[in-house]
Design a protein around this motif. Structure first.
Motif, mmCIF file in Angstrom:
data_model
loop_
_atom_site.group_PDB
_atom_site.id
_atom_site.type_symbol
_atom_site.label_atom_id
_atom_site.label_comp_id
_atom_site.label_asym_id
_atom_site.label_seq_id
_atom_site.Cartn_x
_atom_site.Cartn_y
_atom_site.Cartn_z
ATOM 1 N N THR A 40 0.804 -1.226 0.000
ATOM 2 C CA THR A 40 0.000 0.000 0.000
ATOM 3 C C THR A 40 0.836 1.275 0.000
ATOM 4 O OG1 THR A 40 -0.201 -0.304 2.373
ATOM 5 C CG2 THR A 40 -2.095 -0.937 1.039
ATOM 6 N N THR A 105 -12.670 -4.433 0.784
ATOM 7 C CA THR A 105 -11.666 -3.464 1.257
ATOM 8 C C THR A 105 -10.501 -3.372 0.274
ATOM 9 O OG1 THR A 105 -10.944 -5.277 2.656
ATOM 10 C CG2 THR A 105 -11.940 -3.407 3.771
ATOM 11 N N LYS A 108 -11.720 -1.570 -2.877
ATOM 12 C CA LYS A 108 -11.943 -0.141 -2.612
ATOM 13 C C LYS A 108 -10.634 0.639 -2.737
ATOM 14 C CE LYS A 108 -13.392 1.455 1.353
ATOM 15 N NZ LYS A 108 -14.005 1.095 2.629
ATOM 16 N N HIS A 109 -9.539 -0.029 -2.373
ATOM 17 C CA HIS A 109 -8.226 0.617 -2.494
ATOM 18 C C HIS A 109 -7.560 0.287 -3.825
ATOM 19 C CE1 HIS A 109 -8.950 0.783 1.894
ATOM 20 N NE2 HIS A 109 -8.400 1.960 1.742
ATOM 21 N N LYS A 110 -8.371 -0.092 -4.777
ATOM 22 C CA LYS A 110 -7.909 -0.352 -6.151
ATOM 23 C C LYS A 110 -6.863 -1.459 -6.240
ATOM 24 C CE LYS A 110 -8.315 2.065 -9.650
ATOM 25 N NZ LYS A 110 -7.796 2.792 -10.783
#
Ligand SMILES: Cc1cc2nc3c(=O)[nH]c(=O)nc-3n(C[C@H](O)[C@H](O)[C@H](O)COP(=O)(O)O)c2cc1C
Length: 329
Positions: A40, A105, A108-110
């Protein structure tokens, strides 16, 4: 068609170091893939790599000399490239990119399957990681689904992955929206294979030697990856290899589960032993009515000792596969 490779699928929260060890001890598996490391913001320290994949310390192989591939998930090409390089420096021989995860999840954060809507982003990621690994002996692979909402971009995603430098591709034969709902669309794998310049590994809904045969016939793929089927029947890969149509008995399954729990018990809290016992026993339910009964009993256990005693007692019943797995609780 000669027997091809059988891979153990990555399964986050399920297929960890110990499960890989148990299943590759029973045998028939040609390679495993770690649970995904989610990439991330910043480069993860080495200890996190070792935690996800202790096999990095043993030539990236399980105790039974079966290779373990290191899986990454994320959307930032440079950061993924850095992580791939670190995995390779620590001993990974194969780095795998996850383009199939359906989790909310993550999407949603690609990360994961959501990227299947933007093949150019997939291209950029694969290219950056492939370039980072260029001077290392590690090679790059990828895993995807047939699409996100529909299958309209499947060939664009295939092209992105192979043209950017991945050396092989596992395809879970369903879209993200199709989730885990049967059937898996193996016929799409045949269409993908026609356009592929790299090996395609078939994945989805292989629960028996008969499914294995049909999947290979329909898809034309030589190699397969099996997830839930190998948890439901840890002997499945060997049964396929040795052409054994008989199923394991409930005692065979209980012996495997007892072995696994006694392996993890010294290092984890009791509650974790209990939870993992129930989790795997739940995944064995698909196998038989007896396995459903066993799960009902494990569900009622309230301590590690209780579940171990139950499994020990169950493992005393007649065994069919003791020659493949000699452990006796
Ligand atoms: C609990 C669970 C966790 C999973 N975790 C991962 C993962 O970390 N990486 C990945 O690429 N696929 C993951 N998958 C997908 C599996 O690797 C596989 O593609 C899917 O289960 C279909 O194969 P099967 O029908 O043989 O189980 C997961 C699936 C399940 C059920």
């Amino acid at each position: 068609m000669p027997l091809g490779r059988i891979a153990l699928a990555p399964m986050e929260g399920v297929v960890d170091f110990h499960v890989r060890k148990v299943l590759t001890e029973i045998g028939g598996i040609d390679f495993c893939v770690t649970e995904f490391m989610r990439v991330t913001t910043q480069l993860q320290p080495r200890k996190i790599f070792y935690k996800l994949c202790p096999e990095l310390k043993t030539a990236a192989e399980t105790a039974y000399q079966v290779p373990v591939h290191y899986q990454l998930l994320g959307n930032n090409p440079e950061l993924l490239a850095e992580h791939a390089l670190r995995a390779a420096d620590l001993g990974a021989k194969v780095v795998d990119l996850n383009f199939g995860c359906p989790a909310k999840t993550v999407n949603k954060h690609k990360g994961g399957a959501v990227l299947l809507q933007t093949p150019h982003e997939i291209f950029n990621i694969v290219q950056a990681v492939a370039q980072a690994l260029e001077d290392s002996p590690a090679r790059l692979t990828a895993k995807m689904r047939l699409g996100y909402e529909d299958k309209s971009l499947v060939f664009e995603n295939l092209a992105a992955i192979q043209e950017a430098g991945a050396t092989e591709l596992v395809v879970h034969a369903r879209t993200k929206v199709e989730g885990y709902k049967p059937p898996a669309h193996w016929q799409w794998l045949a269409r993908i294979r026609e356009k592929a310049t790299i090996p395609i590994i078939a994945n989805g809904e292989i629960w028996s030697p008969e499914d294995y045969q049909r999947c290979r016939d329909v898809s034309g793929c030589t190699d397969v990856m099996i997830g839930r089927g190998l948890l439901a029947d840890p002997f499945l890969a060997q049964r396929i290899r040795l052409n054994i149509l008989d199923q394991p008995s409930i005692a065979d399954l209980a012996a495997v589960l007892h072995y696994y729990l006694s392996m993890i018990a010294p290092d984890v809290p009791e509650i974790f032993v209990l939870a993992r016992g129930k989790q795997w026993s739940n995944m064995m339910r698909k196998h038989s009515i007896e396995a459903c009964d066993l799960f009902d009993q494990t569900k009622r256990c309230t301590s590690a000792v209780e579940i171990m005693n139950l499994l020990e007692k169950t493992a005393q019943q007649p065994r069919y596969f003791q020659d493949l797995f000699a452990y006796q609780p």
